[in-house]
Design a protein around this motif. Structure first.
Motif, PDB file in Angstrom:
ATOM      1  N   ASN A 119       7.256 -11.254   4.663  1.00 55.11           N
ATOM      2  CA  ASN A 119       7.608 -12.668   4.869  1.00 55.11           C
ATOM      3  C   ASN A 119       7.811 -13.648   3.520  1.00 55.11           C
ATOM      4  O   ASN A 119       7.425 -13.123   2.613  1.00 55.11           O
ATOM      5  CB  ASN A 119       6.679 -13.380   5.978  1.00 55.11           C
ATOM      6  CG  ASN A 119       5.380 -13.419   5.312  1.00 55.11           C
ATOM      7  OD1 ASN A 119       5.040 -13.735   4.176  1.00 55.11           O
ATOM      8  ND2 ASN A 119       4.214 -12.913   6.351  1.00 55.11           N
ATOM      9  N   GLU A 120       7.833 -15.071   3.849  1.00 52.93           N
ATOM     10  CA  GLU A 120       8.187 -15.714   2.695  1.00 52.93           C
ATOM     11  C   GLU A 120       6.819 -15.668   1.725  1.00 52.93           C
ATOM     12  O   GLU A 120       7.036 -16.251   0.749  1.00 52.93           O
ATOM     13  CB  GLU A 120       8.307 -17.281   3.141  1.00 52.93           C
ATOM     14  CG  GLU A 120       9.760 -17.754   3.667  1.00 52.93           C
ATOM     15  CD  GLU A 120       9.564 -17.224   5.285  1.00 52.93           C
ATOM     16  OE1 GLU A 120      10.424 -17.467   6.244  1.00 52.93           O
ATOM     17  OE2 GLU A 120       8.611 -16.467   5.816  1.00 52.93           O
ATOM     18  N   ASP A 121       5.867 -15.483   2.284  1.00 55.74           N
ATOM     19  CA  ASP A 121       4.489 -15.440   1.369  1.00 55.74           C
ATOM     20  C   ASP A 121       4.191 -14.016   1.011  1.00 55.74           C
ATOM     21  O   ASP A 121       3.148 -13.990   0.195  1.00 55.74           O
ATOM     22  CB  ASP A 121       3.367 -16.038   2.537  1.00 55.74           C
ATOM     23  CG  ASP A 121       3.740 -17.554   2.664  1.00 55.74           C
ATOM     24  OD1 ASP A 121       3.380 -17.561   4.118  1.00 55.74           O
ATOM     25  OD2 ASP A 121       4.216 -18.228   1.997  1.00 55.74           O
ATOM     26  N   THR A 122       4.918 -12.888   1.320  1.00 56.38           N
ATOM     27  CA  THR A 122       4.521 -11.555   0.849  1.00 56.38           C
ATOM     28  C   THR A 122       4.657 -11.600  -0.604  1.00 56.38           C
ATOM     29  O   THR A 122       5.767 -11.947  -1.246  1.00 56.38           O
ATOM     30  CB  THR A 122       5.352 -10.633   1.549  1.00 56.38           C
ATOM     31  OG1 THR A 122       5.284 -10.682   2.922  1.00 56.38           O
ATOM     32  CG2 THR A 122       5.069  -9.258   1.173  1.00 56.38           C
ATOM     33  N   PRO A 123       3.669 -11.162  -1.403  1.00 58.43           N
ATOM     34  CA  PRO A 123       3.717 -10.949  -2.875  1.00 58.43           C
ATOM     35  C   PRO A 123       4.854  -9.899  -3.174  1.00 58.43           C
ATOM     36  O   PRO A 123       4.914  -8.648  -2.593  1.00 58.43           O
ATOM     37  CB  PRO A 123       2.311 -10.574  -3.380  1.00 58.43           C
ATOM     38  CG  PRO A 123       1.431 -10.763  -2.122  1.00 58.43           C
ATOM     39  CD  PRO A 123       2.319 -10.821  -0.880  1.00 58.43           C
ATOM     40  N   TYR A 124       5.465 -10.282  -3.939  1.00 51.56           N
ATOM     41  CA  TYR A 124       6.680  -9.186  -4.380  1.00 51.56           C
ATOM     42  C   TYR A 124       7.056  -9.658  -5.906  1.00 51.56           C
ATOM     43  O   TYR A 124       7.506 -10.749  -6.101  1.00 51.56           O
ATOM     44  CB  TYR A 124       7.913  -9.110  -3.393  1.00 51.56           C
ATOM     45  CG  TYR A 124       8.933  -8.150  -3.642  1.00 51.56           C
ATOM     46  CD1 TYR A 124       9.913  -8.331  -4.438  1.00 51.56           C
ATOM     47  CD2 TYR A 124       8.697  -6.905  -3.377  1.00 51.56           C
ATOM     48  CE1 TYR A 124      10.978  -7.564  -4.659  1.00 51.56           C
ATOM     49  CE2 TYR A 124       9.729  -5.708  -3.605  1.00 51.56           C
ATOM     50  CZ  TYR A 124      10.869  -6.120  -4.414  1.00 51.56           C
ATOM     51  OH  TYR A 124      11.823  -5.234  -4.491  1.00 51.56           O
ATOM     52  N   GLU A 125       7.332  -8.660  -6.586  1.00 52.55           N
ATOM     53  CA  GLU A 125       7.903  -8.733  -8.008  1.00 52.55           C
ATOM     54  C   GLU A 125       9.224  -8.996  -8.206  1.00 52.55           C
ATOM     55  O   GLU A 125      10.209  -7.772  -8.078  1.00 52.55           O
ATOM     56  CB  GLU A 125       7.279  -7.692  -9.006  1.00 52.55           C
ATOM     57  CG  GLU A 125       7.412  -7.991 -10.553  1.00 52.55           C
ATOM     58  CD  GLU A 125       7.255  -6.780 -11.228  1.00 52.55           C
ATOM     59  OE1 GLU A 125       7.001  -5.845 -10.692  1.00 52.55           O
ATOM     60  OE2 GLU A 125       7.130  -6.978 -12.519  1.00 52.55           O
ATOM     61  N   ALA A 126       9.661 -10.259  -8.108  1.00 48.85           N
ATOM     62  CA  ALA A 126      10.961 -10.400  -8.213  1.00 48.85           C
ATOM     63  C   ALA A 126      11.734 -10.412  -9.607  1.00 48.85           C
ATOM     64  O   ALA A 126      11.615 -11.220 -10.330  1.00 48.85           O
ATOM     65  CB  ALA A 126      11.539 -11.733  -7.335  1.00 48.85           C
ATOM     66  N   VAL A 127      12.238  -9.092  -9.668  1.00 45.68           N
ATOM     67  CA  VAL A 127      12.822  -8.765 -11.253  1.00 45.68           C
ATOM     68  C   VAL A 127      14.262  -8.447 -11.178  1.00 45.68           C
ATOM     69  O   VAL A 127      14.459  -7.405 -10.499  1.00 45.68           O
ATOM     70  CB  VAL A 127      12.110  -7.660 -11.954  1.00 45.68           C
ATOM     71  CG1 VAL A 127      12.433  -7.747 -13.448  1.00 45.68           C
ATOM     72  CG2 VAL A 127      10.623  -8.172 -11.844  1.00 45.68           C
ATOM     73  N   HIS A 128      15.231  -9.330 -11.559  1.00 47.30           N
ATOM     74  CA  HIS A 128      16.606  -8.876 -11.454  1.00 47.30           C
ATOM     75  C   HIS A 128      17.161  -8.975 -12.808  1.00 47.30           C
ATOM     76  O   HIS A 128      16.868  -9.368 -13.849  1.00 47.30           O
ATOM     77  CB  HIS A 128      17.071 -10.157 -10.869  1.00 47.30           C
ATOM     78  CG  HIS A 128      16.414 -10.166  -9.392  1.00 47.30           C
ATOM     79  ND1 HIS A 128      16.563  -9.486  -8.275  1.00 47.30           N
ATOM     80  CD2 HIS A 128      15.667 -11.307  -9.130  1.00 47.30           C
ATOM     81  CE1 HIS A 128      15.842  -9.996  -7.162  1.00 47.30           C
ATOM     82  NE2 HIS A 128      15.462 -11.367  -7.559  1.00 47.30           N
ATOM     83  N   SER A 129      18.298  -8.274 -12.797  1.00 47.29           N
ATOM     84  CA  SER A 129      19.291  -8.111 -13.996  1.00 47.29           C
ATOM     85  C   SER A 129      20.714  -8.368 -13.650  1.00 47.29           C
ATOM     86  O   SER A 129      21.504  -8.680 -14.498  1.00 47.29           O
ATOM     87  CB  SER A 129      18.986  -6.689 -14.854  1.00 47.29           C
ATOM     88  OG  SER A 129      19.451  -5.819 -13.907  1.00 47.29           O
TER      89      SER A 129
END
Ligand SMILES: NC(=O)C1=CN([C@@H]2O[C@H](COP(=O)(O)OP(=O)(O)OC[C@H]3O[C@@H](n4cnc5c(N)ncnc54)[C@H](O)[C@@H]3O)[C@@H](O)[C@H]2O)C=CC1
Ligand SMILES: CC(C)[C@@H](O)CC[C@@H](C)[C@H]1CC[C@H]2[C@@H]3[C@H](O)CC4=CC(=O)CC[C@]4(C)[C@H]3CC[C@]12C
Length: 338
Positions: free
Chosen positions: A146-156
């Motif tokens: 959900n909106e609060d779930t920790p997740y490492e948002a790494v994009h290229s």
């Protein structure tokens, strides 16, 4: 009496309104938003189905424009209450260059934000994307988060990067005011006291027209008095000012004057006395004096079309344009005063 939730007063702007999502939003607004007075559909490519929507009770305004062009966005935004910003380049296939994707999705969103601030449009709804979150370049799964779930948002990739940047711009702009006044004004004049106001651009335009037509129509126009007018709303002096100051963060406190009129007269008189006593030393020129108080508390509005009848005058600037230009002027004045 219909409650305010049902009265069609609002102007919505939908950018990308001819796109896959935009079309659904446009059609649903027309079906489900009873407060809608005007729906502006802004898109680089306007669709033919827009024409069929113009037959309904809501004014549907198709605007061909480019979100990467700030002036086009501001012009479309002028007078809007709500903007739903869906315009964007959805490209994960390499059709468009990274630069173009950034220009449309990021700069385009910045232009929408800036236009909101300039024109006093207070509500912005932005279409972001799950790609802002992930999947990230490490391939980490995001399982029923959900909106609060920790997740490492790494994009290229250009698309998710652009959507993440644009979303950040929108979130950072939340609560942003055009002007950092952030102050409060206390009502001194009853809201019922109407005062006539005209946008300076329309006053200038009337002068130009009179000068241009006078020679040809001397017999009719010579020696005449013409009231200047436009579509500015009839409001009290203070409420009218708030049309430009509210979008800049100021608030007018009180539905009724906070001080009794006799006390205002006393304070105005004291100001006049002070001005007289201090004159040998310093020029004391307060806003409140007997004259300004009397002016502010006396209804004075006009309703005429003599200038149109005599020399074809029509306001050059609509109320929305006048309001937007004045807000921009107030903001520029504040910037130069820093
Ligand atoms: N389609 C999808 O699966 C998803 C889309 N989104 C987002 O939703 C929004 C709308 O996407 P869709 O409707 O699917 O795409 P779409 O391509 O069908 O619609 C985008 C609209 O924006 C317009 N547009 C593109 N560049 C423009 C510019 N410079 N100025 C003005 N208008 C411009 C296009 O003409 C088009 O009508 C986009 O912001 C996208 O990032 C988010 C998640 C998923
Ligand atoms: C302190 C409060 C009572 C505050 O509301 C006072 C407002 C006051 C400064 C203005 C109220 C009416 C204005 C005048 C009016 O718009 C007519 C005018 C016409 C002109 O040709 C020049 C400006 C003005 C006199 C205008 C000046 C400011 C007000 C008195």
């Amino acid at each position: 009496m219909a409650d305010s939730a049902q009265v069609p007063t609002l102007v919505y702007l939908v950018t990308g309104g001819c796109g896959f999502l935009g079309e659904h939003i446009v059609r649903m607004l027309l079906e489900r938003e009873p407060r809608l007075r005007e729906l502006r559909v802004f898109d680089l490519h306007l669709s033919s189905w827009l024409e069929e929507l113009k037959a309904g009770p809501v004014q549907v305004t198709a605007i061909q424009g480019d979100v990467t062009q700030a002036h086009e966005v501001a012009a479309a935004m002028s007078g809007s209450h709500v903007v739903i910003h869906t315009a964007g380049l959805v490209d994960v296939f390499g059709k468009a260059s990274p630069k173009t994707i950034h220009k449309v999705n990021v700069q385009g969103t910045q232009n929408v934000i800036d236009a909101c601030v300039q024109t006093g449009t207070q509500y912005l709804v932005y279409t972001s994307s799950m790609e802002v979150v992930g999947p990230n370049i490490k391939g980490h799964p995001f399982y029923r988060g959900n909106e609060d779930t920790p997740y490492e948002a790494v994009h290229s990739h250009p698309y998710p990067c652009s959507k993440a940047l644009a979303e950040q711009l929108v979130l950072e702009a939340n609560g942003r005011k055009g002007l950092r006044f952030g102050g409060r004004l206390f009502r001194a004049v009853p809201a019922s006291v109407e005062h006539g106001r005209v946008y300076v651009g329309n006053v200038a335009w009337m002068h130009i027209l009179v000068a241009r037509e006078l020679e040809q129509r001397a017999a009719l126009m010579g020696g005449q008095v013409y009231f200047c007018y436009d579509k500015s709303p009839y409001k009290s002096y203070e409420d009218f000012n708030m049309e430009f100051l509210s979008p800049c963060g100021l608030r007018l406190i009180g539905a009724h004057p906070l001080l009794p009129y006799w006390l205002l007269v006393l304070l105005a008189t004291l100001n006049a006395l002070l001005q007289w006593l201090l004159r040998p030393l310093v020029l004391y020129t307060p806003l409140l004096n007997p004259y300004t108080l009397a002016m502010a508390n006396t209804t004075f509005t006009v309703s005429t079309n003599k200038a149109q009848r005599h020399f074809g005058y029509k306001p050059l600037f609509s109320w929305e344009e006048s309001r937007t230009r004045t807000i921009q002027w107030v903001q520029a004045m504040e910037g130069s005063a820093r």
